[in-house]
Scaffold this motif. Sequence first.
Motif, short mmCIF file in Angstrom:
data_model
loop_
_atom_site.label_atom_id
_atom_site.label_comp_id
_atom_site.label_asym_id
_atom_site.label_seq_id
_atom_site.Cartn_x
_atom_site.Cartn_y
_atom_site.Cartn_z
N LYS A 96 -26.89 72.58 52.50
CA LYS A 96 -27.73 72.35 53.68
C LYS A 96 -28.97 73.27 53.63
N GLN A 97 -28.74 74.56 53.32
CA GLN A 97 -29.85 75.53 53.33
C GLN A 97 -30.45 75.72 51.94
N ASN A 98 -29.91 74.98 50.98
CA ASN A 98 -30.35 75.13 49.60
C ASN A 98 -30.37 76.61 49.19
N SER A 99 -29.23 77.28 49.37
CA SER A 99 -29.19 78.70 49.05
C SER A 99 -27.91 79.04 48.28
N GLU A 100 -28.00 80.14 47.55
CA GLU A 100 -26.84 80.61 46.80
C GLU A 100 -26.71 82.11 46.96
N ILE A 101 -25.49 82.55 47.24
CA ILE A 101 -25.23 83.98 47.33
C ILE A 101 -24.27 84.34 46.20
N ARG A 102 -24.55 85.50 45.56
CA ARG A 102 -23.73 85.92 44.42
C ARG A 102 -23.51 87.43 44.54
N SER A 103 -22.29 87.86 44.25
CA SER A 103 -21.99 89.29 44.40
C SER A 103 -21.29 89.86 43.18
N TRP A 104 -21.50 91.15 42.99
CA TRP A 104 -20.88 91.90 41.89
C TRP A 104 -20.23 93.15 42.46
N LEU A 105 -19.11 93.50 41.84
CA LEU A 105 -18.45 94.74 42.21
C LEU A 105 -18.32 95.56 40.93
N TRP A 106 -18.65 96.86 41.03
CA TRP A 106 -18.63 97.72 39.84
C TRP A 106 -17.67 98.89 40.02
N ASP A 107 -16.98 99.19 38.94
CA ASP A 107 -16.26 100.47 38.83
C ASP A 107 -17.19 101.40 38.08
N VAL A 108 -17.62 102.45 38.73
CA VAL A 108 -18.58 103.37 38.11
C VAL A 108 -17.99 104.77 38.18
N PRO A 109 -17.97 105.49 37.04
CA PRO A 109 -17.46 106.86 37.08
C PRO A 109 -18.18 107.68 38.15
N GLY A 110 -17.41 108.38 38.98
CA GLY A 110 -18.01 109.20 40.04
C GLY A 110 -18.18 108.43 41.35
N PHE A 111 -17.80 107.14 41.34
CA PHE A 111 -17.94 106.34 42.56
C PHE A 111 -16.63 105.63 42.90
N ARG A 112 -16.41 105.49 44.19
CA ARG A 112 -15.21 104.82 44.68
C ARG A 112 -15.41 103.31 44.66
#
Length: 235
Positions: A34-50
Amino acid sequence: MFDPFLKELHAGIESRGGRLATVPEGLEQKRSDKQNSEIRSWLWDVPGFRRWRVTRLDAGDSLQVLNSVAYPAETFDHPLLGIDLLWFGARQKLVAVLDFQPLSQDPSYFERHYSGLKNLHAQFPDLSGEETMRSFDPNQYFSPWLLFCRGGADQAQSSLPKAFTPFLAAYWQLHDQAAQAKSPMTSEDVINLQKAYDVYSAERDPAHGLFTSHYGKEWSDRFLHEFLFPASQSA
Ligand code: BLA
């Protein structure tokens, strides 16, 4: 619009040993015909981060978004990295927010962690207007030196690209410094404050209406509580 920033952010994360982690099923990507849109997400494991999450929304000329939050490991009391960039192409309107989001508003906390951001704030007056916040409280989880601009094509095409690289560099430097020092906050305090950030942000986030109009209420509720601000689930 923000893809060069997305690339740079991901390259920085990878150069620090970041590895892709699994986004909850169904939340990695969603299209709205309908809105001609796309959402995309990434999750990272990074040393020093939760936890480090990144989201890109592409709705063509109507809206482009890059949003990211980094939660440091509980052994560090330093601020979260907060990035929220929005470009409304049809109206040529930019909303850009870049901050080191503080766990405390205590002067000694600011003293310890903000020399880098203070410099950038002074260096980029174009992005450091005294914008009013409508949904958030500027004294909770925002710093006095945030880069916050409601602007147009000029800021989007000249100031923002100049500021983005040094902004990320200043955050990595802050992280490296914090890793050398002993955190004055306990791990329990850090976790509790990071969780309170999720609860607070889930309540105030002005994006929920936008997500709902694009992807429906059910998906948007899940996205907000399971991906964007997971500690808000138990609230
Ligand atoms: C504002 N952020 C907004 C707005 C939208 C989003 C639609 C309102 C635009 C306007 O004020 O004109 C969009 N927010 C999003 C999207 C996501 C999201 C798409 O969380 C998720 C993918 N917001 C953050 C982070 C910061 C942040 C990490 O998510 C910190 C840097 C700041 N966004 C922020 C601020 C405003 C804003 C300060 C202005 C809100 C206000 O006026 O109170």
